[in-house]
Design a protein around this motif. Structure first.
Motif, PDB file in Angstrom:
ATOM      1  N   UNK A   1       0.842  -1.202   0.000  1.00  0.00           N
ATOM      2  CA  UNK A   1       0.000   0.000   0.000  1.00  0.00           C
ATOM      3  C   UNK A   1       0.883   1.260   0.000  1.00  0.00           C
TER       4      UNK A   1
ATOM      5  N   UNK B   1      11.741 -14.080   8.341  1.00  0.00           N
ATOM      6  CA  UNK B   1      12.570 -14.449   9.502  1.00  0.00           C
ATOM      7  C   UNK B   1      12.797 -15.928   9.517  1.00  0.00           C
TER       8      UNK B   1
ATOM      9  N   UNK C   1      14.732   0.600   7.435  1.00  0.00           N
ATOM     10  CA  UNK C   1      13.622  -0.036   8.153  1.00  0.00           C
ATOM     11  C   UNK C   1      12.504  -0.431   7.202  1.00  0.00           C
TER      12      UNK C   1
ATOM     13  N   UNK D   1       3.512   7.137   4.631  1.00  0.00           N
ATOM     14  CA  UNK D   1       3.457   7.539   6.048  1.00  0.00           C
ATOM     15  C   UNK D   1       4.701   7.080   6.803  1.00  0.00           C
ATOM     16  N   UNK D   2       5.193   5.891   6.500  1.00  0.00           N
ATOM     17  CA  UNK D   2       6.368   5.363   7.201  1.00  0.00           C
ATOM     18  C   UNK D   2       7.633   6.133   6.837  1.00  0.00           C
TER      19      UNK D   2
ATOM     20  N   UNK E   1       0.654   3.614   3.108  1.00  0.00           N
ATOM     21  CA  UNK E   1       1.358   3.195   4.328  1.00  0.00           C
ATOM     22  C   UNK E   1       2.860   3.474   4.187  1.00  0.00           C
TER      23      UNK E   1
ATOM     24  N   UNK F   1      13.554  -3.262   4.875  1.00  0.00           N
ATOM     25  CA  UNK F   1      13.593  -4.555   5.558  1.00  0.00           C
ATOM     26  C   UNK F   1      12.195  -5.132   5.756  1.00  0.00           C
ATOM     27  N   UNK F   2      11.280  -4.253   6.147  1.00  0.00           N
ATOM     28  CA  UNK F   2       9.931  -4.741   6.407  1.00  0.00           C
ATOM     29  C   UNK F   2       9.247  -5.177   5.112  1.00  0.00           C
TER      30      UNK F   2
ATOM     31  N   UNK G   1      10.804  -6.202   2.366  1.00  0.00           N
ATOM     32  CA  UNK G   1      11.519  -7.414   1.957  1.00  0.00           C
ATOM     33  C   UNK G   1      10.992  -8.641   2.680  1.00  0.00           C
ATOM     34  N   UNK G   2      10.840  -8.503   3.991  1.00  0.00           N
ATOM     35  CA  UNK G   2      10.487  -9.696   4.759  1.00  0.00           C
ATOM     36  C   UNK G   2       9.025 -10.063   4.541  1.00  0.00           C
TER      37      UNK G   2
ATOM     38  N   UNK H   1      15.420   5.116   8.513  1.00  0.00           N
ATOM     39  CA  UNK H   1      14.032   4.977   8.061  1.00  0.00           C
ATOM     40  C   UNK H   1      13.967   4.180   6.757  1.00  0.00           C
TER      41      UNK H   1
END
Lengths: 195, 195
Positions: free
Chosen positions: B145, B195, B181, B151-152, B148, B184-185, B187-188, B178
């Motif tokens: 999205x 993980x 972060x 905003x991040x 989102x 990474x999010x 990607x995962x 930032x």
């Protein structure tokens, strides 16, 4: 209305402030009007708050005796709890209040510095406590920078509401995403072999 | 000063706006003063901008022909580039300008809606393009999205500067944190077994 007892004055001022903000908006609010509505003297307000802006922040956000959310047993759920608190604080005030207050605080350098040293510091202490709990539990080997974590939690919610003007209905989902994002990043930075 | 040629009017208005904001601050800026300083008629300004706030946003942030940063070959570096752009936009205006503008935009519901539909939409298109590039490269299986992600990226930088009043010297490091972060999010979330 009669004067409230001393112990109830704080809440009377806060309730009057919230009611007048809802009725009249941020720009028109005066300390005089709050005093009248609360049934207290103006001096009672100025004994507690050096400025109108401190009175408003306390009424709509939090006071200086801010406590971290109760220990929920894990970093992930503690971060989720504090993120929900941030959502509740930012989403509740009537339109224009948060942004009007922010502009006034920034228009006065001394006021901005005082807000940083008081209200922001109180929030920072909560974030720090949550991170310290995770260290104590062994979830994190050392405490990450609380300022960065604070910015990562608070910033996206503020942006959603006031910069991007996104749908408020999806705020709870956004809060969960933010808390999960920060948890994941702190977890992986803590593990010896991230990913 | 003489009137600038038509093609240079945009830049003359923007430069005059920036100069007057630096000299006088946000609250005192008038379209009249900008017109005089730019050496253009007030009508030339109102042909371009419906409101003073649109004129100011364009001068200090970006216009509507905003382009995403050039393709750097990976999601991580594209996100770092756009985050640096956000830092540059938010950290450059003189004190009080960003927060004053935000308050004025929120004080007028129609203006807020127009800003969302124009300036915010232009930024959103850049974020969307970066995410689409990652999908095209095969880095992400589908586009997350963009709201989102927006905003991040934007929120923590705004918070650092205007809510937490943190040290500006560490903004470049924060921007890298930032971007890393968010990368990474995403990607995962994209990998079949995070993980």
């Amino acid at each position: 209305m009669g004067r409230p007892r001393e112990g109830r004055v704080d809440e009377a001022i806060a309730a009057a402030t919230r009611a007048l903000l809802a009725e009249q908006g941020y720009a028109r609010l005066t300390v005089d009007a709050v005093a009248t509505r609360a049934g207290v003297g103006k001096a009672a307000i100025y004994r507690r708050y050096a400025t109108k802006q401190e009175m408003i922040f306390t009424a709509i956000m939090h006071n200086l005796e801010l406590a971290a959310p109760p220990d929920t047993g894990s970093l992930a759920t503690d971060l989720a709890a504090v993120t929900r608190d941030i959502v509740a604080n930012l989403a509740t005030p009537p339109p224009g209040v948060v942004t009007g207050l922010l502009a006034d605080v920034h228009a006065d350098e001394a006021m901005a510095a005082k807000f940083a040293a008081t209200f922001v510091a109180a929030e920072r202490a909560c974030v720090t406590e949550i991170l310290d709990r995770a260290v104590t539990r062994g979830e994190l080997p050392h405490r990450p920078d609380p300022a960065v974590v604070h910015a990562l939690l608070l910033g996206p919610i503020f942006a959603w509401l006031f910069l991007l003007l996104e749908n408020r209905g999806t705020l709870p989902a956004l809060a969960d995403t933010i808390a999960a994002t920060v948890t994941q990043v702190l977890d992986s930075a803590a593990s010896p072999e991230p990913r």
